[in-house]
Design a protein around this motif. Structure first.
Motif, PDB file in Angstrom:
ATOM      1  N   ILE A   6       0.844  -1.202   0.000  1.00  0.00           N
ATOM      2  CA  ILE A   6       0.000   0.000   0.000  1.00  0.00           C
ATOM      3  C   ILE A   6       0.875   1.246   0.000  1.00  0.00           C
ATOM      4  CG2 ILE A   6      -1.678   1.332   1.333  1.00  0.00           C
ATOM      5  CD1 ILE A   6      -2.793  -1.329   2.365  1.00  0.00           C
ATOM      6  N   LEU A   7       1.899   1.234   0.825  1.00  0.00           N
ATOM      7  CA  LEU A   7       2.813   2.376   0.914  1.00  0.00           C
ATOM      8  C   LEU A   7       3.521   2.613  -0.423  1.00  0.00           C
ATOM      9  CD1 LEU A   7       3.687   4.361   3.121  1.00  0.00           C
ATOM     10  CD2 LEU A   7       5.592   2.829   3.645  1.00  0.00           C
ATOM     11  N   ALA A   8       3.898   1.512  -1.105  1.00  0.00           N
ATOM     12  CA  ALA A   8       4.582   1.635  -2.399  1.00  0.00           C
ATOM     13  C   ALA A   8       3.694   2.324  -3.422  1.00  0.00           C
ATOM     14  CB  ALA A   8       4.999   0.250  -2.896  1.00  0.00           C
ATOM     15  N   PHE A   9       2.430   1.954  -3.462  1.00  0.00           N
ATOM     16  CA  PHE A   9       1.546   2.547  -4.467  1.00  0.00           C
ATOM     17  C   PHE A   9       1.093   3.950  -4.092  1.00  0.00           C
ATOM     18  CE2 PHE A   9       1.433  -1.880  -5.761  1.00  0.00           C
ATOM     19  CZ  PHE A   9       1.603  -1.732  -7.128  1.00  0.00           C
ATOM     20  N   VAL A  10       1.045   4.242  -2.804  1.00  0.00           N
ATOM     21  CA  VAL A  10       0.814   5.629  -2.386  1.00  0.00           C
ATOM     22  C   VAL A  10       2.008   6.485  -2.807  1.00  0.00           C
ATOM     23  CG1 VAL A  10       0.545   7.174  -0.411  1.00  0.00           C
ATOM     24  CG2 VAL A  10      -0.711   5.021  -0.477  1.00  0.00           C
ATOM     25  N   MET A  11       3.211   5.933  -2.667  1.00  0.00           N
ATOM     26  CA  MET A  11       4.416   6.629  -3.107  1.00  0.00           C
ATOM     27  C   MET A  11       4.354   6.909  -4.611  1.00  0.00           C
ATOM     28  SD  MET A  11       8.450   5.460  -2.872  1.00  0.00           S
ATOM     29  CE  MET A  11       8.392   4.266  -4.204  1.00  0.00           C
ATOM     30  N   LEU A  16       3.447  10.927  -9.050  1.00  0.00           N
ATOM     31  CA  LEU A  16       2.721  11.465 -10.206  1.00  0.00           C
ATOM     32  C   LEU A  16       2.074  12.799  -9.869  1.00  0.00           C
ATOM     33  CD1 LEU A  16       1.006   8.251 -11.645  1.00  0.00           C
ATOM     34  CD2 LEU A  16       3.052   9.405 -12.480  1.00  0.00           C
ATOM     35  N   ALA A  17       1.522  12.908  -8.655  1.00  0.00           N
ATOM     36  CA  ALA A  17       0.900  14.169  -8.246  1.00  0.00           C
ATOM     37  C   ALA A  17       1.936  15.286  -8.188  1.00  0.00           C
ATOM     38  CB  ALA A  17       0.226  13.997  -6.881  1.00  0.00           C
ATOM     39  N   ALA A  33      11.085   9.035  -2.979  1.00  0.00           N
ATOM     40  CA  ALA A  33      11.807   7.848  -2.511  1.00  0.00           C
ATOM     41  C   ALA A  33      12.331   8.060  -1.094  1.00  0.00           C
ATOM     42  CB  ALA A  33      12.959   7.520  -3.453  1.00  0.00           C
ATOM     43  N   LEU A  34      12.894   9.231  -0.819  1.00  0.00           N
ATOM     44  CA  LEU A  34      13.449   9.508   0.507  1.00  0.00           C
ATOM     45  C   LEU A  34      12.358   9.564   1.568  1.00  0.00           C
ATOM     46  CD1 LEU A  34      15.942  10.180   2.181  1.00  0.00           C
ATOM     47  CD2 LEU A  34      15.589  12.605   1.619  1.00  0.00           C
ATOM     48  N   VAL A  35      11.281  10.298   1.267  1.00  0.00           N
ATOM     49  CA  VAL A  35      10.201  10.453   2.246  1.00  0.00           C
ATOM     50  C   VAL A  35       9.550   9.115   2.561  1.00  0.00           C
ATOM     51  CG1 VAL A  35       7.894  11.421   2.600  1.00  0.00           C
ATOM     52  CG2 VAL A  35       9.729  12.863   1.707  1.00  0.00           C
ATOM     53  N   PHE A  36       9.237   8.336   1.541  1.00  0.00           N
ATOM     54  CA  PHE A  36       8.518   7.087   1.780  1.00  0.00           C
ATOM     55  C   PHE A  36       9.432   5.984   2.313  1.00  0.00           C
ATOM     56  CE2 PHE A  36       5.289   9.293  -0.530  1.00  0.00           C
ATOM     57  CZ  PHE A  36       4.103   8.797  -0.022  1.00  0.00           C
ATOM     58  N   SER A  37      10.721   6.078   2.060  1.00  0.00           N
ATOM     59  CA  SER A  37      11.626   5.113   2.706  1.00  0.00           C
ATOM     60  C   SER A  37      11.692   5.379   4.204  1.00  0.00           C
ATOM     61  CB  SER A  37      13.024   5.191   2.086  1.00  0.00           C
ATOM     62  OG  SER A  37      13.634   6.447   2.320  1.00  0.00           O
ATOM     63  N   VAL A  38      11.675   6.664   4.577  1.00  0.00           N
ATOM     64  CA  VAL A  38      11.662   7.012   6.009  1.00  0.00           C
ATOM     65  C   VAL A  38      10.359   6.546   6.653  1.00  0.00           C
ATOM     66  CG1 VAL A  38      11.625   8.918   7.658  1.00  0.00           C
ATOM     67  CG2 VAL A  38      13.245   8.953   5.755  1.00  0.00           C
ATOM     68  N   PHE A 309      10.648   1.452  -4.072  1.00  0.00           N
ATOM     69  CA  PHE A 309       9.404   0.842  -4.542  1.00  0.00           C
ATOM     70  C   PHE A 309       9.502  -0.681  -4.497  1.00  0.00           C
ATOM     71  CE2 PHE A 309       6.523  -0.531  -8.024  1.00  0.00           C
ATOM     72  CZ  PHE A 309       5.351   0.084  -7.604  1.00  0.00           C
ATOM     73  N   GLU A 310      10.664  -1.187  -4.894  1.00  0.00           N
ATOM     74  CA  GLU A 310      10.895  -2.636  -4.905  1.00  0.00           C
ATOM     75  C   GLU A 310      10.932  -3.205  -3.496  1.00  0.00           C
ATOM     76  OE1 GLU A 310      14.935  -5.048  -5.596  1.00  0.00           O
ATOM     77  OE2 GLU A 310      14.292  -3.914  -7.354  1.00  0.00           O
ATOM     78  N   ARG A 311      11.650  -2.535  -2.571  1.00  0.00           N
ATOM     79  CA  ARG A 311      11.795  -3.032  -1.207  1.00  0.00           C
ATOM     80  C   ARG A 311      10.491  -2.953  -0.418  1.00  0.00           C
ATOM     81  NH1 ARG A 311      16.503  -5.869   0.296  1.00  0.00           N
ATOM     82  NH2 ARG A 311      17.742  -5.707  -1.610  1.00  0.00           N
ATOM     83  N   LEU A 312       9.610  -2.059  -0.803  1.00  0.00           N
ATOM     84  CA  LEU A 312       8.297  -1.992  -0.160  1.00  0.00           C
ATOM     85  C   LEU A 312       7.343  -3.048  -0.716  1.00  0.00           C
ATOM     86  CD1 LEU A 312       7.757   1.888   0.038  1.00  0.00           C
ATOM     87  CD2 LEU A 312       8.238   0.327   1.944  1.00  0.00           C
ATOM     88  N   GLY A 313       7.760  -3.749  -1.759  1.00  0.00           N
ATOM     89  CA  GLY A 313       6.943  -4.817  -2.329  1.00  0.00           C
ATOM     90  C   GLY A 313       6.092  -4.395  -3.505  1.00  0.00           C
ATOM     91  N   GLY A 314       6.239  -3.150  -3.959  1.00  0.00           N
ATOM     92  CA  GLY A 314       5.395  -2.654  -5.040  1.00  0.00           C
ATOM     93  C   GLY A 314       5.682  -3.306  -6.374  1.00  0.00           C
TER      94      GLY A 314
END
Length: 443
Positions: A6-11, A16-17, A33-38, A309-314
């Motif tokens: 879910i986090l990957a696709f929100v990222m 895109l936004a 990438a930085l914000v969502f990895s944190v 994106f990959e490590r979050l499972g996206g």
């Protein structure tokens, strides 16, 4: 659904936004990438030790010999423009075709195809054709919509005709042979160019007033002068382009080596035509450096985005979904082409390549695509990007032409003029999809 997915696709949606706000693409890749990895670290879905993998990913990218072709071919194109070769080609082909109805428009397509094989950069080709050809077509009372549409379509061929920057990056991202993709795109590129010419011939026959011939008293040149212009202006440029492409397709030289020879040849032509100056060389080098830095910055920041994106499972989740769609490979291709087209309305090919290919590739592998089928799919993507690049209301080629068009040619004429050529691109896409041999015969 897993929180990481879910986090990957929100990222991905946030990325895109952010792009739609006009934020710099490379910074958007890095920032999201930085914000969502944190965020992933805080919720326990991202291992911070993954950051240490970035150098191991960046080094192979920076040392990839495939990417050496980019600065050489871009430099070749900028030198050819600076040396006036494009203008000479257009004038010479115009002299040859001017006596025929629609001759100027057909000349634009022919020269656009040649410039596509020399520059590989859409913006440069559209702008050059717009500055040189459009005022002349307006002067001889060509229909404004057809004139503008022809220039946009001919200039955008640089997306598809090798040695295209698009093809080089697609090959690098899809891990396929650049030479194989060049061979795969050659016939579709020529097919699309031929469809443009056929369309213009039909229009000229059905509506002569829209595509008139240049009056004999205004051509003002004899056969001897035309022959001289062909010999002096056309033959050297054609010889350079054919030599570079033959060296690539014949396996005599790698794309990078051929690009280096092409750049040197373009420099020699500038000297022969007495257009060489240190200022011209500096401007060509600066233009090349800007494009190369842009490409490499996007490569590195997209790699960071892809890692998170990959490590979050996206990436795994997207690959599973795409490979399991009802209808198998054909449904996947339909969905993929639709996604690429829609993204092409708001993004340039660089961003699209770095965004979607890492998502599509696992699905294609899962669906059992062979290397030849990967090349076929890459050609379909290139045609699609070609189409999206000139689709109203936000196709980038339309804006390039708007910036240099004479005042008499309205924005509405430019946008409406592109529509018939988009229809021809759809036809080309369908033909290559239904008859894969068009893209694989030379591979």
């Amino acid at each position: 659904m897993d929180i990481g997915v879910i986090l990957a696709f929100v990222m991905f949606a946030a990325f895109l936004a952010l792009l739609l706000t006009g934020y710099n693409v490379a910074y958007a890749f890095a920032a999201t990438a930085l914000v969502f990895s944190v965020i992933g670290i805080l919720v326990g879905e991202f291992d911070p030790s993954a950051y240490t993998l970035l150098p191991a990913r960046w080094f192979p990218t920076l040392s990839d010999q495939t990417l050496l072709a980019i600065p050489f071919f871009v430099l070749m194109g900028t030198l050819l423009q600076g040396s006036g070769v494009a203008e000479r080609l257009l004038n010479t082909v115009g002299l040859l075709m001017g006596s025929a109805r629609g001759g100027l428009a057909i000349a634009v397509v022919v020269v656009g195809t040649l410039l596509a094989a020399a520059t590989g950069v859409v913006a440069a080709t559209v702008i050059v054709l717009g500055l040189i050809a459009l005022p002349t077509m307006v002067k001889y009372r060509y229909d404004h919509e057809i004139a503008a549409g022809t220039i946009v379509a001919a200039g955008t061929l640089a997306q598809l005709v090798p040695p295209s920057l698009v093809l080089i990056l697609l090959a690098q991202q899809m891990q396929i042979s650049v030479l194989g993709l060049f061979r795969g795109a050659l016939l579709p590129g020529l097919l699309l160019s031929a469809l443009y010419v056929l369309y213009l011939v039909v229009v000229a026959l059905r509506s002569p007033a829209k595509l008139p011939a240049i009056p004999a008293d205004q051509r003002g040149v004899g056969a001897r002068q035309v022959a001289r212009e062909v010999l002096v202006s056309m033959v050297p440029a054609l010889l350079l382009i054919v030599t570079v492409l033959y060296a690539i397709f014949g396996g005599i030289a790698t794309p990078s080596e051929s690009g280096a020879v092409g750049a040197l040849g373009a420099l020699v032509l500038a000297v022969i035509y007495r257009k060489f100056s240190w200022r011209m060389l500096r401007e060509a080098a600066e233009s090349t450096a800007r494009i190369v830095v842009l490409v490499m910055t996007l490569l590195l920041t997209a790699s960071f985005f892809r890692l998170v994106f990959e490590r979050l499972g996206g990436q795994d989740a997207a690959g599973r979904w795409l490979s399991s769609v009802p209808g198998g490979a054909w449904t996947f291709i339909l969905v993929a082409m639709l996604v690429v087209f829609l993204l092409g309305l708001v993004l340039e090919f660089l961003e699209i390549t770095f965004i979607v290919v890492p998502i599509f590739l696992p699905a294609m592998i899962a669906l059992g695509f062979s290397d030849t089928e990967l090349i076929w799919f890459a050609v379909l993507m290139a045609i699609n990007l070609n189409m999206a690049f000139m689709s109203p209301p936000v196709g980038f080629s339309l804006f390039y032409l708007q910036g240099v068009a004479p005042r008499e040619v309205s924005t509405v004429s430019i946008h409406r003029g592109a529509l018939p050529f988009i229809g021809l691109q759809v036809l080309c896409l369908v033909l290559v999809a239904v008859f894969p041999a068009i893209a694989t015969a030379l591979v």
